[in-house]
Design an enzyme around this catalytic site. Sequence first.
Site, PDB file in Angstrom:
ATOM      1  N   GLY A  69      -2.534   0.483   1.563  1.00  0.00           N
ATOM      2  CA  GLY A  69      -3.856   0.490   2.182  1.00  0.00           C
ATOM      3  C   GLY A  69      -4.424  -0.906   2.364  1.00  0.00           C
ATOM      4  O   GLY A  69      -5.061  -1.209   3.379  1.00  0.00           O
ATOM      5  N   GLN A 168      -9.087   7.365   0.785  1.00  0.00           N
ATOM      6  CA  GLN A 168      -9.536   8.395  -0.174  1.00  0.00           C
ATOM      7  C   GLN A 168      -9.792   9.740   0.506  1.00  0.00           C
ATOM      8  O   GLN A 168     -10.240  10.684  -0.141  1.00  0.00           O
ATOM      9  CB  GLN A 168     -10.794   7.927  -0.919  1.00  0.00           C
ATOM     10  CG  GLN A 168     -10.577   6.717  -1.807  1.00  0.00           C
ATOM     11  CD  GLN A 168      -9.730   7.001  -3.042  1.00  0.00           C
ATOM     12  OE1 GLN A 168      -9.498   8.155  -3.410  1.00  0.00           O
ATOM     13  NE2 GLN A 168      -9.265   5.948  -3.694  1.00  0.00           N
ATOM     14  N   HIS A 190       0.039   6.402  -2.248  1.00  0.00           N
ATOM     15  CA  HIS A 190      -0.060   6.666  -3.687  1.00  0.00           C
ATOM     16  C   HIS A 190      -1.339   7.391  -4.093  1.00  0.00           C
ATOM     17  O   HIS A 190      -1.490   7.780  -5.247  1.00  0.00           O
ATOM     18  CB  HIS A 190       0.150   5.386  -4.503  1.00  0.00           C
ATOM     19  CG  HIS A 190      -0.979   4.405  -4.517  1.00  0.00           C
ATOM     20  ND1 HIS A 190      -1.796   4.259  -5.609  1.00  0.00           N
ATOM     21  CD2 HIS A 190      -1.395   3.504  -3.607  1.00  0.00           C
ATOM     22  CE1 HIS A 190      -2.683   3.283  -5.354  1.00  0.00           C
ATOM     23  NE2 HIS A 190      -2.452   2.821  -4.145  1.00  0.00           N
ATOM     24  N   CYS A 310      -9.075  -1.823  -8.436  1.00  0.00           N
ATOM     25  CA  CYS A 310      -8.850  -3.187  -7.936  1.00  0.00           C
ATOM     26  C   CYS A 310      -9.896  -4.161  -8.454  1.00  0.00           C
ATOM     27  O   CYS A 310      -9.687  -5.364  -8.419  1.00  0.00           O
ATOM     28  CB  CYS A 310      -8.809  -3.208  -6.415  1.00  0.00           C
ATOM     29  SG  CYS A 310     -10.330  -2.664  -5.677  1.00  0.00           S
TER      30      CYS A 310
HETATM   31  N1  PLP Z   1      -9.010   1.567   0.465  1.00  0.00           N
HETATM   32  C1  PLP Z   1      -9.491   2.390  -0.470  1.00  0.00           C
HETATM   33  C2  PLP Z   1     -10.713   3.189  -0.174  1.00  0.00           C
HETATM   34  C3  PLP Z   1      -8.850   2.496  -1.706  1.00  0.00           C
HETATM   35  O1  PLP Z   1      -9.337   3.317  -2.639  1.00  0.00           O
HETATM   36  C4  PLP Z   1      -7.698   1.719  -1.932  1.00  0.00           C
HETATM   37  C5  PLP Z   1      -7.010   1.754  -3.250  1.00  0.00           C
HETATM   38  O2  PLP Z   1      -7.587   1.629  -4.284  1.00  0.00           O
HETATM   39  C6  PLP Z   1      -7.232   0.881  -0.915  1.00  0.00           C
HETATM   40  C7  PLP Z   1      -7.915   0.831   0.270  1.00  0.00           C
HETATM   41  C8  PLP Z   1      -6.018   0.023  -1.102  1.00  0.00           C
HETATM   42  O3  PLP Z   1      -4.853   0.784  -1.033  1.00  0.00           O
HETATM   43  P1  PLP Z   1      -3.495   0.241  -1.720  1.00  0.00           P
HETATM   44  O4  PLP Z   1      -3.658   0.426  -3.195  1.00  0.00           O
HETATM   45  O5  PLP Z   1      -2.436   1.125  -1.139  1.00  0.00           O
HETATM   46  O6  PLP Z   1      -3.349  -1.165  -1.324  1.00  0.00           O
END
Ligand code: PLP
Length: 364
Positions: A69, A168, A190, A310
């Site tokens: 993402g 999400q 994931h 994150c």
């Molecule tokens: N966007 C949202 C709303 C997310 O919740 C996340 C992951 O936490 C991401 C983007 C990023 O995705 P990825 O973990 O596959 O990089």
Amino acid sequence: MIYLDNNATTRPDFAVMIEASNETYESFGNPSSWHEPGYDAKDLLETARCSVAQSLNAKPSEIIFTSGGTEANNLALSYNKKYVGFAGSEIEHSSVDKILTKKFKVLPEGFVDLVEVEDFVKKHKNPRSLVISVMLANNETGVVLDPDGALAHWKDKYGFVLHIDAVQGLGKFKIDVGNLNVDLLTVSAHKVYGPKGVGALYIRKESGNKPNPIFAGGAHEWGFRPGTENIFGIVAFGKVCDKYCDELLTDSTVRDYFESELVDIARVNGSEQHRVYNTSNLFFPAIKDLDAFLERLSMNGVAASGKSACSSGMPAPSRVITKMYNKERAEASVRFSFAHNSTKEEAAKAVVIIKEIMNEVENG
Ligand code: PLP
């Protein structure tokens, strides 16, 4: 462990992982190669592309596979900054947030302030030079930011480029890129029982205004994403889309039961009505030390979180809850996110543990 942190990541589907592993072991070729093993791998790649496209009601040729993402969001917003403005809500995922040049307020319900959005777009000297990026559902609260689809309507009226981070939302809503009227849309495997490190960006075919590739390299993924494809991840992604996005398992009974059992000690953050089925972000007024509370939860066998994965590790409380309410509320709020197969027994056990910890907190 009672795992209630499924918005951070889900446990991969075992059968899917085995099938994808077997298939990509057998068809190990490079999908760009002009020989039999290459064609076999290419078949796997294109089958997965069809599955992901189908889950979004898109065409296969509109799906670009990425490393997740984060990369898909970065790719979506990779227009030349000299000519383009990037606007989005103040509670976007960090991979969007860090690129935005204008941030729209969110209301305590967790909705983006649409009055501010329209005002900004209307007054902009060239709305066609704007990319507006608003997530479908927030990762911390599960709240849908634009539940009545105003952005889909305004995109045609004002002509901006519309990107939606639907990470999400996948597997929790029926996603239809046509109804959402998006030019660009991000998903990640994931969060929907697939492996980590694979995602996709939908790029509308007819859209005249396309993003630029981030990487230099070959012509993979129509040049939008050079590099030999992560075939195992992509095949597994396709399979989880087939399994979890066609017929959605979105019963909120377990989450609702969990909340009803905690109603005396916690309040829901954001709109209760316009939420994904699995997320419960709760404000516990009695929490004085959030990290200690989460640690105690974990020691007692419950995995939950105080903010998105994150941004954990950073000392500040949740940016999302702070923006929706205030810092004090953020410092006493916890996200619980259920899986499609979380049980009422697990929820009941978690409730008992939470109440025990709360009693200890209250009694000093
Ligand atoms: N966007 C949202 C709303 C997310 O919740 C996340 C992951 O936490 C991401 C983007 C990023 O995705 P990825 O973990 O596959 O990089």
